[in-house]
Design an enzyme around this catalytic site. Structure first.
Site, PDB file in Angstrom:
ATOM      1  CB  THR A  33      -0.921   0.036   1.231  1.00 43.47           C
ATOM      2  OG1 THR A  33      -0.130  -0.176   2.408  1.00 43.47           O
ATOM      3  CG2 THR A  33      -1.983  -1.047   1.151  1.00 43.47           C
ATOM      4  CG  ASP A 170      10.500  -1.391   4.316  1.00 40.25           C
ATOM      5  OD1 ASP A 170       9.337  -1.584   4.724  1.00 40.25           O
ATOM      6  OD2 ASP A 170      11.036  -2.085   3.431  1.00 40.25           O
TER       7      ASP A 170
END
Length: 381
Positions: A33, A170
């Site tokens: 996403t 991340d």
């Protein structure tokens, strides 16, 4: 910390200017996403990349890792270019390149790295290397960059220098997470909220099952799915799939002729909705109900996005079959890890059931550990 600093001294013949750490992450919900400008809910792990670093003003970049056999990699900061550095060194080198490309006066550095983040497990070992390098250089060169800005530059290093078209989740988790919290992130504007996530207080645990199946996201599968999502957005006339609400999904799918694109769109829109539902459950204190959302998310990743693998499917099925509240693969897929939400007093039994299922199937024994929501990147000394 002292071990990495001492090793730095042995390598380079002088003490480092400082030591920094940045964590890996595990994503609770919201997969694929982030590059669709959507929503994610990761948490930082206690596993970190640690970097002892000294500033150099001669434009020389020297890189070494305790975890990789080989000599010090020596590069010229002026000569850095995308695709010009191979292997692990591309991640810290890419950060230097991205900082310089953005106009920041970064010369060189001596860097020694050591990491406890498992590689190839979908736990963002690369982002940890990037973020720890970015934070160290930000401090040493007095750049004054915010954590979100450092995350964006680290993402640019991975996208443009290393060549992996990852989203920003991340790096944001590694840079911005807080102890005891999950990071609810809107990847469109990088606004975020720290969501309390103290599972021990409600008698639960989040296990990470590392299947030991290594994934390599530079092989085209990730990029193909990103391209498919972008094609879906164009076909629907929206900037990004985050603009398609779950209530509009059926109508949107009816406007798409390509079945592969339809599957990708269905996953992204429904996973954005799963993030919203998970946040609502956590805010209401109904943590146990998150388990069912994880199971639903795994089915979508397996059937619509098709990024799971037999080992991940087995880990999820064995965990749920042994009484876990829910489980799903996490990260980019094609291997890597699964997350398992479980009652704390059943955690050992569930982990044992997963290991037994792997033995029976002839797979290598998986690694299993408890994910403890931890703090983001920081200076250690």
């Amino acid at each position: 910390m002292s071990g990495v600093a001492a090793e730095f001294g042995e390598l380079y013949g002088h003490a480092p200017d400082g030591v920094w750490a940045a964590p890996g992450r595990v994503n609770l919900i919201g997969e694929y996403t982030d590059f669709n400008e959507g929503f994610v809910l990761p948490l930082a792990l206690p596993h970190t990349a640690v970097a002892a670093v000294s500033r150099r003003d001669d434009g020389i970049l020297r890189l070494h890792s305790r975890d990789v056999d080989g000599p010090v990699v020596e590069l010229g900061a002026d000569a850095l270019k995308p695709g010009g550095v191979d292997g692990w060194a591309a991640y810290p080198a890419g950060v230097v390149w991205a900082l310089r490309e953005a106009g920041h006066a970064v010369g060189g550095a001596d860097v020694h790295l050591a990491s406890t983040v498992p590689t190839g497990a979908g736990l963002s070992s690369s982002a940890a290397l990037e973020v720890v390098t970015a934070l160290a250089l930000n401090d040493l060169y007095g750049l004054g960059l915010t954590r979100p800005r450092l995350a964006l530059l680290a993402q640019r290093a991975e996208n443009a220098f290393v060549g992996v078209p990852c989203g920003v989740m991340d790096q944001m988790a590694s840079a911005c997470a807080e102890d005891g919290h999950a990071l609810f992130l809107d990847t469109r504007d990088l606004s975020y909220r720290q969501v309390p996530f103290d599972l021990a207080a409600v008698g639960l645990r989040l296990l990470v099952v590392d299947t030991r199946v290594k994934h390599a996201l530079g092989d085209g599968a990730y990029a193909e799915r990103r391209a498919g999502c972008e094609a879906g957005a164009r076909a629907l006339g929206v900037r990004a799939l985050r603009e398609v609400d779950a209530a509009q999904l059926s109508d949107a799918l009816g406007r798409l002729s390509d079945e592969t694109v339809r599957r990708y769109v269905r996953h992204v829109v429904s996973d954005n909705d799963r993030v919203a539902r998970t946040i609502a459950l956590l805010d209401a204190g109904d943590v146990r109900a998150v388990g069912a959302v994880l199971v639903e998310g795994h089915a979508s990743l397996r059937d619509d996005l098709r990024v799971s693998c037999p080992e991940l499917d087995l880990a999820v099925a064995a965990a749920v079959g042994a009484g876990a509240l829910g489980a799903r693969m996490t990260g980019g897929g094609f291997g890597g890890s699964a997350v398992v939400l479980v009652d704390a007093d059943a955690a050992d039994a569930v982990a044992g059931a997963v290991r037994a299922a792997f033995r029976e199937a002839g797979h290598a024994e998986p690694g299993v550990f408890t994910a403890v929501p931890s703090g983001g990147a920081r200076r250690l000394g």
